[in-house]
Design a protein around this motif. Structure first.
Motif, PDB file in Angstrom:
ATOM      1  N   LYS A  53       0.905  -1.295  -0.091  1.00  0.00           N
ATOM      2  CA  LYS A  53      -0.218  -0.185   0.112  1.00  0.00           C
ATOM      3  C   LYS A  53       1.021   1.201   0.229  1.00  0.00           C
ATOM      4  O   LYS A  53       0.671   2.332  -0.897  1.00  0.00           O
ATOM      5  CB  LYS A  53      -0.781  -0.142   1.081  1.00  0.00           C
ATOM      6  CG  LYS A  53      -1.944  -1.074   1.124  1.00  0.00           C
ATOM      7  CD  LYS A  53      -2.942  -1.091   2.426  1.00  0.00           C
ATOM      8  CE  LYS A  53      -3.795   0.249   2.547  1.00  0.00           C
ATOM      9  NZ  LYS A  53      -4.783   0.096   3.549  1.00  0.00           N
ATOM     10  N   ALA A  56       2.456   1.939  -3.389  1.00  0.00           N
ATOM     11  CA  ALA A  56       1.415   2.269  -4.390  1.00  0.00           C
ATOM     12  C   ALA A  56       1.263   3.763  -4.085  1.00  0.00           C
ATOM     13  O   ALA A  56       1.080   4.641  -5.136  1.00  0.00           O
ATOM     14  CB  ALA A  56       0.135   1.603  -4.365  1.00  0.00           C
ATOM     15  N   PHE A  57       0.972   4.030  -2.996  1.00  0.00           N
ATOM     16  CA  PHE A  57       0.791   5.581  -2.658  1.00  0.00           C
ATOM     17  C   PHE A  57       1.909   6.314  -3.114  1.00  0.00           C
ATOM     18  O   PHE A  57       1.693   7.334  -3.668  1.00  0.00           O
ATOM     19  CB  PHE A  57       0.449   5.608  -1.050  1.00  0.00           C
ATOM     20  CG  PHE A  57       0.249   6.988  -0.638  1.00  0.00           C
ATOM     21  CD1 PHE A  57      -0.632   7.583  -0.778  1.00  0.00           C
ATOM     22  CD2 PHE A  57       1.342   7.822  -0.128  1.00  0.00           C
ATOM     23  CE1 PHE A  57      -1.221   8.977  -0.358  1.00  0.00           C
ATOM     24  CE2 PHE A  57       1.185   8.845   0.393  1.00  0.00           C
ATOM     25  CZ  PHE A  57      -0.011   9.745   0.304  1.00  0.00           C
ATOM     26  N   ILE A  61      -0.663   5.926  -7.522  1.00  0.00           N
ATOM     27  CA  ILE A  61      -1.694   4.952  -8.053  1.00  0.00           C
ATOM     28  C   ILE A  61      -2.189   3.666  -7.086  1.00  0.00           C
ATOM     29  O   ILE A  61      -1.837   3.990  -5.851  1.00  0.00           O
ATOM     30  CB  ILE A  61      -0.735   4.064  -9.257  1.00  0.00           C
ATOM     31  CG1 ILE A  61       0.345   3.037  -8.741  1.00  0.00           C
ATOM     32  CG2 ILE A  61      -0.237   4.746 -10.304  1.00  0.00           C
ATOM     33  CD1 ILE A  61       0.728   2.230  -9.654  1.00  0.00           C
ATOM     34  N   THR A  62      -3.260   3.155  -7.423  1.00  0.00           N
ATOM     35  CA  THR A  62      -4.060   2.188  -6.663  1.00  0.00           C
ATOM     36  C   THR A  62      -3.136   0.983  -6.587  1.00  0.00           C
ATOM     37  O   THR A  62      -2.287   0.612  -7.477  1.00  0.00           O
ATOM     38  CB  THR A  62      -5.360   1.967  -7.105  1.00  0.00           C
ATOM     39  OG1 THR A  62      -5.251   1.282  -8.528  1.00  0.00           O
ATOM     40  CG2 THR A  62      -6.134   3.147  -7.467  1.00  0.00           C
ATOM     41  N   VAL A  63      -3.365   0.220  -5.323  1.00  0.00           N
ATOM     42  CA  VAL A  63      -2.774  -1.152  -5.217  1.00  0.00           C
ATOM     43  C   VAL A  63      -3.064  -1.926  -6.450  1.00  0.00           C
ATOM     44  O   VAL A  63      -2.453  -2.566  -7.102  1.00  0.00           O
ATOM     45  CB  VAL A  63      -3.322  -1.756  -3.813  1.00  0.00           C
ATOM     46  CG1 VAL A  63      -2.570  -3.145  -3.931  1.00  0.00           C
ATOM     47  CG2 VAL A  63      -2.679  -0.944  -2.869  1.00  0.00           C
ATOM     48  N   ALA A  64      -4.459  -2.003  -6.675  1.00  0.00           N
ATOM     49  CA  ALA A  64      -4.731  -2.819  -7.915  1.00  0.00           C
ATOM     50  C   ALA A  64      -4.133  -2.550  -9.223  1.00  0.00           C
ATOM     51  O   ALA A  64      -3.886  -3.090  -9.991  1.00  0.00           O
ATOM     52  CB  ALA A  64      -6.402  -2.574  -8.091  1.00  0.00           C
ATOM     53  N   ASP A  65      -4.230  -1.105  -9.555  1.00  0.00           N
ATOM     54  CA  ASP A  65      -3.214  -0.955 -10.921  1.00  0.00           C
ATOM     55  C   ASP A  65      -1.857  -1.230 -10.902  1.00  0.00           C
ATOM     56  O   ASP A  65      -1.164  -1.653 -11.857  1.00  0.00           O
ATOM     57  CB  ASP A  65      -3.541   0.706 -11.007  1.00  0.00           C
ATOM     58  CG  ASP A  65      -4.988   1.112 -11.538  1.00  0.00           C
ATOM     59  OD1 ASP A  65      -5.750   0.333 -12.063  1.00  0.00           O
ATOM     60  OD2 ASP A  65      -5.047   2.111 -11.398  1.00  0.00           O
TER      61      ASP A  65
END
Length: 84
Positions: A53, A56-57, A61-65
């Motif tokens: 997390k 990604a932050f 971007i998002t974790v999913a992306d």
């Protein structure tokens, strides 16, 4: 009173795993193939989840992306269009 039919489990184990795996490759009949997605669930430790997390932050971007990009890099399509 009428008798209830026997209850089935939530999901049955496929008789032919190869057919079952390939079935997910077919896009839905009434939807845009680009919108077809499947959920992937993995178990990770809370510490690893936190690191993912934060990464990604920091990248904005998002974790999913971020994980979709990582999986696409690790499992590219070969020239025939099938995963390597």
């Amino acid at each position: 009173m009428s008798e209830r039919p026997p209850r089935r489990g939530f999901a049955a184990r496929p008789a032919d795993p190869e057919h079952w795996i390939k079935a997910a490759d077919a896009p839905p009949r009434d939807a845009d193939p680009a919108s077809f997605t499947a959920r992937l669930t993995i178990d990770v430790t809370p510490e690893l989840r936190g690191r993912i997390k934060i990464a990604a932050f920091r990248r904005g971007i998002t974790v999913a992306d971020m994980l979709r990009d990582l999986l696409a890099r690790e499992f590219p399509l070969n020239p025939e269009g099938d995963p390597s």
